[in-house]
Design a protein around this motif. Structure first.
Motif, short mmCIF file in Angstrom:
data_model
loop_
_atom_site.label_atom_id
_atom_site.label_comp_id
_atom_site.label_asym_id
_atom_site.label_seq_id
_atom_site.Cartn_x
_atom_site.Cartn_y
_atom_site.Cartn_z
N UNK A 143 -55.35 -16.46 30.65
CA UNK A 143 -55.11 -17.46 29.61
C UNK A 143 -56.46 -17.90 29.05
N UNK A 144 -56.44 -18.61 27.92
CA UNK A 144 -57.68 -18.95 27.21
C UNK A 144 -58.63 -19.78 28.06
N UNK A 145 -58.08 -20.77 28.77
CA UNK A 145 -58.95 -21.64 29.57
C UNK A 145 -59.65 -20.84 30.68
N UNK A 146 -58.89 -19.97 31.34
CA UNK A 146 -59.48 -19.15 32.41
C UNK A 146 -60.50 -18.19 31.83
N UNK A 147 -60.18 -17.62 30.66
CA UNK A 147 -61.11 -16.70 30.00
C UNK A 147 -62.44 -17.40 29.70
N UNK A 163 -71.33 -12.34 42.54
CA UNK A 163 -70.74 -13.21 41.51
C UNK A 163 -70.51 -12.44 40.22
N UNK A 164 -71.54 -11.70 39.79
CA UNK A 164 -71.42 -10.94 38.54
C UNK A 164 -70.32 -9.89 38.63
N UNK A 165 -70.28 -9.17 39.75
CA UNK A 165 -69.31 -8.09 39.88
C UNK A 165 -67.88 -8.62 39.87
N UNK A 195 -62.70 -9.83 37.12
CA UNK A 195 -61.71 -10.78 36.64
C UNK A 195 -61.60 -10.78 35.12
N UNK A 196 -62.72 -10.56 34.44
CA UNK A 196 -62.69 -10.59 32.97
C UNK A 196 -61.86 -9.45 32.38
N UNK A 223 -66.63 -5.08 48.14
CA UNK A 223 -65.22 -5.10 47.73
C UNK A 223 -65.09 -5.01 46.22
N UNK A 224 -65.92 -5.75 45.48
CA UNK A 224 -65.86 -5.71 44.01
C UNK A 224 -66.25 -4.33 43.49
N UNK A 225 -67.34 -3.76 44.06
CA UNK A 225 -67.82 -2.44 43.60
C UNK A 225 -66.79 -1.36 43.94
#
Length: 515
Positions: free
Chosen positions: A188-192, A175-177, A182-183, A410-412
């Motif tokens: 957009x602001x809402x997604x951020x 989840x963190x990765x 994504x960050x 996959x994220x790493x």
């Protein structure tokens, strides 16, 4: 009086009984008792009875009254004792907490018999034994037994919790990765805002898991010789603003010349913060304000440094004192506490070879005392590492990622590739060995616990074939709970990160390894 009563044998027996009465090493009493509350009449009291209750030896016997109301620490205990004598006519080894004439407490056992003497009085003969020392030893043994039960309970819970933490850390790391990945994108602001919430809550969950692992005494710590007074001062400065807002006054008594202790300053600060915050909440909920007392001193007899956190809150009820260090036990409202603060404090104190105890009287506050052993020597200083190169300097390096959690892998992998590294992926240690036999890698990032061939087995195989590569393995793990794993990580000298980790920390470890 008959001639027989005055006969020489009778006088000899009377003299012998008088000597025995005076010489016996138990208090002897003959007299009347008044259950209505008034003092009775003493017909005979031997010297040892005077000694038990602190009467001067020359006190007249009729002035020695061991069963008067002011001799009982608890008035209800006197009523219960005299009711026993009145209804049953006897009592055997009856335990009572009494008071000497100077007000100090004494525990006695009374064996007595009685009979009615008029409308309200009892005539009684009693033997009274001072059992204060035995009672002290019994209490001490009971305390030691409770400590043993607590330690066994903690050990069993620790094994369970470390396994649960491992299972939680893997999805948390994923989840963190992914949230970090994504960050970094244009949002957009809402997604951020949503991504920021995910990151914050995942970090919060990770802190809870770290607390669980600390409770299980499985977190790696960095120890050095520290000044406990400095830790106290730094910790109180962190809470100074809250204390001002909450109308909590601080009183400190920090001993000068306090010996240093070999400890993890961060963990000791965590213990102190947990104790301080608990005290604050107890005082504010009870009184809306409070006074917090922080003391340190050198316990020369036990060669320990002691830290006390005392408050003037409601205190800790007797029935809760054996539970307050249990995981998830809390008296706070739902959502106000995790029930881990004192558990973690207990675990850290034990991990440092010390202990923590609570002293409290209901309605008169509570005092938590932490004792840590004084150590004459510290750990050898670690050599300074050269600064890690920039990612630009290591761009193009070849890395093998070995991880059985595919979503995390996959994220790493994406993060490593974005940093300019060449990445191959293996789902377990057996697949990783086949990669290593076919290709040369600059570094390996490897999970410690995997099916089939785990990280330790993979390391040993690589160390036997390519020792230089074995020194460039970075381990990631959701659990270092096993003694074998802890010893392995220490003996191998490899870098390692605890799951869940931030991608930035992993990239830093890669740069340092490639240095």
């Amino acid at each position: 009086m008959s001639a027989r009563a005055n006969s020489p044998p009778a006088r000899q027996r009377a003299t012998a009984f008088a000597h025995l009465f005076d010489a016996v090493r138990e208090g002897a009493f003959i007299g009347t008792l008044d259950p209505e509350g008034a003092a009775g009449t003493t017909l005979a009291a031997n010297p040892y009875l005077k000694s038990i209750f602190g009467y001067p030896p020359d006190t007249a016997e009729d002035r020695v009254d061991p069963f008067s109301p002011d001799r009982f620490a608890d008035p209800a205990a006197r009523t219960a004792f005299l009711d026993r004598l009145r209804t049953e006519g006897a009592a055997t080894d009856y335990l009572l907490r009494m008071r000497r004439v100077d007000g100090t407490a004494v525990w006695v056992e009374v064996t007595a018999r009685s009979e009615a003497h008029g409308p309200s009085l009892l005539r009684a003969e009693a033997l009274i034994r001072d059992v204060s020392e035995r009672k002290r030893l019994d209490d001490q043994s009971r305390d030691l037994y409770q400590q043993l039960l607590q330690a066994e309970k903690m050990a069993a819970l620790g094994q369970t919790i470390s396994g649960v933490a491992h299972e939680l850390n893997n999805p948390l790391a994923t989840i963190l990765s992914w949230a970090e990945r994504l960050s970094e994108k244009a949002l957009d602001d809402a997604t951020r805002r949503g991504i920021d919430v995910i990151l914050g809550e995942a970090d919060r969950a990770a802190r809870i898991v770290r607390n669980l692992l600390t409770f299980a005494r499985k977190r790696q710590s960095t120890r050095a010789m520290i000044d406990l007074n400095e830790v106290v001062s730094e910790t109180l400065s962190l809470r100074a603003y809250e204390h001002k807002l909450s109308n909590i006054s601080i009183v400190t008594g920090l001993a000068s010349g306090l010996p240093h202790v070999f400890a993890d300053a961060h963990q000791i600060q965590q213990v102190l913060l947990n104790l301080v915050i608990n005290a604050e909440q107890a005082m504010l909920s009870a009184n809306g304000r409070g006074s917090l007392v922080i003391r340190t001193w050198h316990n020369v007899e036990d060669e320990a440094v002691a830290l006390e956190v005392g408050d003037d809150g409601p205190g800790v009820p007797v029935e809760m004192r054996t539970k307050i260090f249990d995981p998830f036990f809390t008296t706070k409202e739902v959502g106000k506490g995790t029930g881990l603060g004192l558990t973690v404090a207990y675990a850290i104190a034990q991990e440092h070879g010390g202990h923590i105890r609570v002293e409290s009287q209901p309605g008169r506050g509570a005092s938590f005392v932490v004792e840590l052993p004084v150590s004459g020597t510290g750990a050898p200083a670690k050599p300074l590492r050269p600064p890690a190169p920039s990612m630009e300097a290591v761009r193009g390096a070849s890395v093998l990622l070995v991880e059985d959690e595919r979503a995390l892998a996959a994220a790493v992998s994406d993060a490593l590739r974005d940093a300019g590294l060449l990445v191959d992926y293996a789902g377990d240690g057996e697949e990783a060995l086949s990669y290593v036999r076919q290709k040369t890698y600059d570094a390996i990032i490897c999970d410690l616990k995997m099916p089939r061939v785990d990280g330790m087995t993979l390391y040993r195989a690589i160390a036997a074939a390519t020792p230089a590569l074995a020194r460039r393995i970075i381990f990631v793990t959701g659990d270092v709970a096993g003694t074998d794993a802890e010893r392995f990580l220490e003996d191998s000298g490899c870098r390692w990160l605890a799951k869940p980790f931030r991608l930035g920390d992993l990239l830093r470890a890669v740069r340092e390894t490639l240095a």
